[in-house]
Write a protein that holds these residues in place. Sequence first.
Motif, PDB file in Angstrom:
ATOM      1  N   SER A 153      -5.615   8.451   1.753  1.00  0.00           N
ATOM      2  CA  SER A 153      -4.821   7.670   0.967  1.00  0.00           C
ATOM      3  C   SER A 153      -4.545   8.364  -0.233  1.00  0.00           C
ATOM      4  O   SER A 153      -3.677   8.329  -0.976  1.00  0.00           O
ATOM      5  N   ASP A 203       0.260   3.004   3.663  1.00  0.00           N
ATOM      6  CA  ASP A 203      -1.201   3.570   3.485  1.00  0.00           C
ATOM      7  C   ASP A 203      -1.926   2.422   4.725  1.00  0.00           C
ATOM      8  O   ASP A 203      -2.360   1.289   4.011  1.00  0.00           O
ATOM      9  N   GLU A 204      -2.166   2.800   5.690  1.00  0.00           N
ATOM     10  CA  GLU A 204      -2.769   1.956   6.756  1.00  0.00           C
ATOM     11  C   GLU A 204      -2.314   0.542   6.700  1.00  0.00           C
ATOM     12  O   GLU A 204      -3.013  -0.383   6.567  1.00  0.00           O
TER      13      GLU A 204
HETATM   14 MG   LIG Z   1      -7.628   5.173   2.818  1.00  0.00          MG
END
Ligand SMILES: [Mg+2]
Lengths: 293, 266
Positions: A51, A214-215
Amino acid sequence: MAEINKNEQPILSVRGLKKVFGSNVVLKDISTDIYKGEKVVVVGASGSGKSTFLRCLNCLEDPDGGQIIFDEVDIADRKVNINVHRQNMGMVFQQFNLFNNKTVLKNIMLAPYIIYKKRKKKAYKAEVKADEKALKEAILAGDREKASQITERIEKRPKFNYKAECRQRALELLRRIGLEDKAKVYPSTLSGGQKQRVAIVRALAMNPKVMLFDEPTSALDPEMVGEVLNLIKEVADEGMTMVIVTHEMGFAREVGTRVIFMDEGVIAEEGTPAEIFDNPQNPRTKQFLNAVL
Amino acid sequence: MIKLLVSLVNLIDSYLGIKALILNVVTEIDSFFGWRVLKSIYRATIEQDRWSLYLQGIVNTLLIAVVAAFIGVFVGVLLSMIVFLNKKTGKLKPLAWIANTYITIIRGTPVVLQLMILYFVVFASWDNGILIGAITFGINSSAYVAEIIRAGFESVDDGQREAGRSLGLNTWQTMFHIIIPQALKNSLPPLFNEFITLVKETAIVGYVGIMDLGKIPGLIQSRTFEYLPPLIIAAILYLVVVMILTLILRVIEKKFAKSDRNGGKK
Ligand SMILES: [Mg+2]
Ligand SMILES: Nc1ncnc2c1ncn2[C@@H]1O[C@H](COP(=O)(O)OP(=O)(O)O)[C@@H](O)[C@H]1O
């Protein structure tokens, strides 16, 4: 899928990126080039810095060292106006982060409207002025045909209404994801999958050159993962350049053109999905893949 | 305005003679029971049009409170924004220091002293006491509003700011369109409480001779030499004003709460 041309300038060039939080060195000397059309999938254990890496790419986290070259500008340099560059980089968050105080439609049209309205208005006024000038000249020159042409153009020009334009575009995007009927509701009434799809088209509304994910499916109930991944895949197939942090290995293999495996703040291994998933070289990669697959 | 109302009432009364009638009835009842109560109330309200004094008091009290609330919210939002942005970016240190010092001083000193400093020193040359009262309470309230809104800012998830910035909005655009509306909405209930408190607390302006509702009983007492009736009447009037305001503010609050359920449309 469009070919990736590595002889061109990369869209995004990361050089010796470093990031520390206090005494915690989270990113250590990361370098990589991302080319137009690439779908770079970033995998790695939790806490390995994925991240942080992604958030450094658009300077949501200020890098503590190294360069990030985007549009030929080092945006890690704090003197550059980062806002201009972020307008060309979309970001999709794990927690969606739709604006709670805005309707779905407003979520999508807000940024383009606010950011471009002054510029559009200026351009419109310049057009009007140019026509008026040309008309005057045509009349002075006694060129009737030209004068009537310009007059017609002036009369046919619609009133300046950039807001309507933005709304139109936002509606189109909503139609694309089948959520037109949600235009007027607030995000709190949407399901997770719907929220994330709106978040994706909200980023698309700015016509970015790169999208950072991000995810994007980690906060979703399992039954909603599919609809979001499908949308991302669609956008990928249209040629968008993407950097995607994900734990969806099947998706990574299918969509990714390159996989980066991060471990303790460095790129431990990178390669095509086949190389990384079927024949990993680094023991840490093997260990990670054994744990998740 | 109020003078006009008084003449109008007297004009009507000169035809109908209601005042005299009330006085008669009141005197009769009192003498029947051996009381003085109703006569006292009569003297505190109807005699010499004293009711108009309460009315003037209410108007002045509300005027001070409303103007003070506007000043308080404006300055308070500014202060809390400085503190919040400094916390997020660390780029406004000197301004944030000033803001925090201001908040500490204002919250740490009695409002009576603040009033006297402004009334007798800073604005000594002004003769508009109501405005001075409003400014005093605006300044005082701003420090409390700043704390309320700071908490409001902190209740807005950081992802909201990040989403705005990631789209390319600058700090101010993100604040104005996304953070401030949500922070204000979250702060609405305590802000309304602050306003209600303001309505009551401004009674302190009587201290420097400003004619708000809290000052009226003293004025009437000095004429009638009866203490209780005007005090009770003023208290009841405060209560009624506060209750009406509470009701109005609650309706507004509900409207706001609805806005993020179903769009308030369908
Ligand atoms: Mg992360
Ligand atoms: N804002 C922050 N402040 C301090 N430490 C942080 C912050 N963000 C991330 N970290 C730390 O950086 C490391 C990497 O985090 P992160 O990039 O979120 O990893 P990943 O996304 O791979 O799970 C972790 O040790 C985390 O605790």
